[in-house]
Write an enzyme that holds these catalytic residues in place. Structure first.
Site, short mmCIF file in Angstrom:
data_model
loop_
_atom_site.label_atom_id
_atom_site.label_comp_id
_atom_site.label_asym_id
_atom_site.label_seq_id
_atom_site.Cartn_x
_atom_site.Cartn_y
_atom_site.Cartn_z
N HIS A 1 -7.44 6.99 0.10
CA HIS A 1 -6.10 6.43 -0.02
C HIS A 1 -5.95 5.15 0.79
CE1 HIS A 1 -1.85 6.24 -0.69
NE2 HIS A 1 -1.54 6.51 0.57
N ALA B 1 3.78 -0.12 -1.71
CA ALA B 1 3.67 -0.49 -3.12
C ALA B 1 4.94 -0.11 -3.87
CB ALA B 1 2.45 0.20 -3.75
N HIS C 1 0.84 -1.19 0.00
CA HIS C 1 0.00 0.00 0.00
C HIS C 1 0.88 1.24 0.00
CE1 HIS C 1 -2.11 3.26 2.40
NE2 HIS C 1 -2.80 3.19 1.28
N SER C 2 0.64 2.17 -0.92
CA SER C 2 1.29 3.46 -0.94
C SER C 2 2.82 3.29 -0.96
CB SER C 2 0.83 4.29 0.27
OG SER C 2 1.20 5.63 0.14
N MET C 3 3.53 3.74 0.05
CA MET C 3 4.98 3.54 0.09
C MET C 3 5.34 2.07 -0.05
SD MET C 3 7.68 4.38 3.17
CE MET C 3 7.26 2.87 4.07
#
Length: 293
Positions: free
Chosen positions: A264, A104, A100-102
Site C-alpha cells: 500500500h 487520493a 496517496h490512499s486517503m
C-alpha cells in the site's frame, strides 16, 4: 536532497517542500495517519526528473499541522477547503495533485468540485471515498458514536522512537515494515514530559466516520473529474478490495491505470520508489500539452 519546512495558510498547515521555489509546483496529499514525510523518498526523484517543486502537506490533525477544534471531526470532504487554501497560499491557479490512499480520495474530491484548480491527478493506491450501502447508515453511525465514547481520556506514549515504529508496524491497518514507515513515524512524534514520545496526530482520526457516502454518490463524484488521471494500483494494496473500483475507473474520462508491484505504501518502499517515479515521469511526459501544470 533535504526538504524545506513550509507553513501555509497563516500557520494552519505545515508542509515539506523539495525543489526550487521558482519551478512548477505540484502538491502532494498523504494517507490516513501519515504525514508529509510519506513523500520523502518519491519527491527527490520527481524533482530531479521533472524539474518541479513538490510541496507535501500535513493535513489537519496529522504531522505538524494543528488539530481541529475540540468538537470538530475529520470527514474526507472536510479536507477539501484545506487543499484549496494551500493552493491559494502557494499562488497556484491550478496544480498537479499527487495523492496517496486517503489523500487520493481528497484529491479526487478537489478535482471533481473545482476542476479549474487541478491540472492533473496522480493517485497512488487510492481513489475517491470509501462507501457504505444506504442500509448500513445506522450501523455506521452507531459504531462511530460507540468508538467516541470508549476513547475519551485515552493516552499513550513510547519510551523510544524504535518502540513507536514497532507499534505502527504492529497496529497498522495495512502491512508495512519498519524501514518503510520510519519517515512517517519520526514526523508524527513529539517529546512527552516523561522524556518519551507521543503521537502528534489527533487521536480522533482513529474514530470511525459518522457517515460515509453511498456508492452512487462516490461514482457521481468520480464522473465529474475532467483532469488527466494516473492511477497507480499496488499489487498488494487496498484497492484490490475496493468493491466499486471497476465502475469508478469506467467513469474517469481520461484515466491511465497501472498495476505496480508493491504494498500500500509502495511510494515509500525503497525497492519500489524508482518504479513509481518512472511511471509518473513517463505519464507526465505523455500528457504535456493536454493541460497546464
Amino acid at each position: 536532497m533535504r526538504p524545506t519546512e513550509t507553513v501555509l495558510g497563516e500557520g494552519r498547515l505545515a508542509a515539506l517542500s523539495w525543489g526550487d521555489e521558482a519551478a512548477p509546483t505540484w502538491v502532494a496529499l498523504h494517507g490516513w495517519l501519515d504525514n508529509a514525510a510519506s513523500f520523502a523518498r518519491l519527491a527527490p526523484a520527481l524533482v530531479a526528473e521533472l524539474g518541479i517543486r513538490l510541496v507535501a502537506l500535513d493535513l489537519p490533525g496529522h504531522g505538524h499541522s494543528p488539530h481541529r477544534g475540540e468538537r470538530a471531526d475529520y470527514p474526507l470532504w472536510g479536507y477539501v477547503p484545506d487543499v484549496l487554501e494551500a493552493l491559494d497560499g502557494l499562488s497556484l491557479r491550478s496544480a498537479t495533485l499527487v495523492g496517496h490512499s486517503m489523500g487520493a480520495g481528497v484529491a479526487s474530491l478537489v478535482a471533481a468540485a473545482m476542476p479549474a484548480r487541478v491540472a492533473r491527478l496522480v493517485l497512488i493506491d487510492g481513489l475517491a471515498s470509501t462507501t457504505n450501502e444506504p442500509a448500513e447508515t445506522v450501523a455506521q453511525l452507531q459504531a462511530a458514536l460507540a468508538a467516541r465514547a470508549r476513547s475519551r481520556g485515552d493516552t499513550g506514549g513510547y519510551p523510544s522512537v524504535e518502540d513507536a515504529v514497532a507499534a505502527r508496524v504492529r497496529g497498522g491497518v495495512t502491512p508495512i515494515d519498519a524501514d518503510t514507515v520510519r519517515p512517517i513515524v519520526e514526523r508524527n512524534l513529539a517529546r512527552a514530559q516523561d522524556g518519551g514520545y507521543r503521537w502528534c496526530t489527533d487521536r480522533r482520526l482513529t474514530w470511525p466516520s459518522l457517515l460515509r457516502w453511498t456508492p452512487d454518490q462516490m461514482l457521481e463524484t468520480v464522473a465529474a473529474i475532467r483532469a488527466p488521471v494516473l492511477l497507480l494500483q499496488a499489487s498488494g494494496g487496498v484497492l484490490n478490495q475496493h468493491p466499486h473500483l471497476g465502475d469508478a475507473c469506467r467513469r474517469l474520462a481520461r484515466l491511465e491505470r497501472r498495476i505496480v508491484s508493491g504494498g500500500h505504501h509502495l511510494h515509500l518502499e525503497r525497492i519500489r520508489v524508482a518504479q513509481v517515479a518512472a511511471e509518473i515521469v513517463r505519464w507526465h511526459q505523455s500528457t504535456v500539452g493536454e493541460c497546464v501544470s
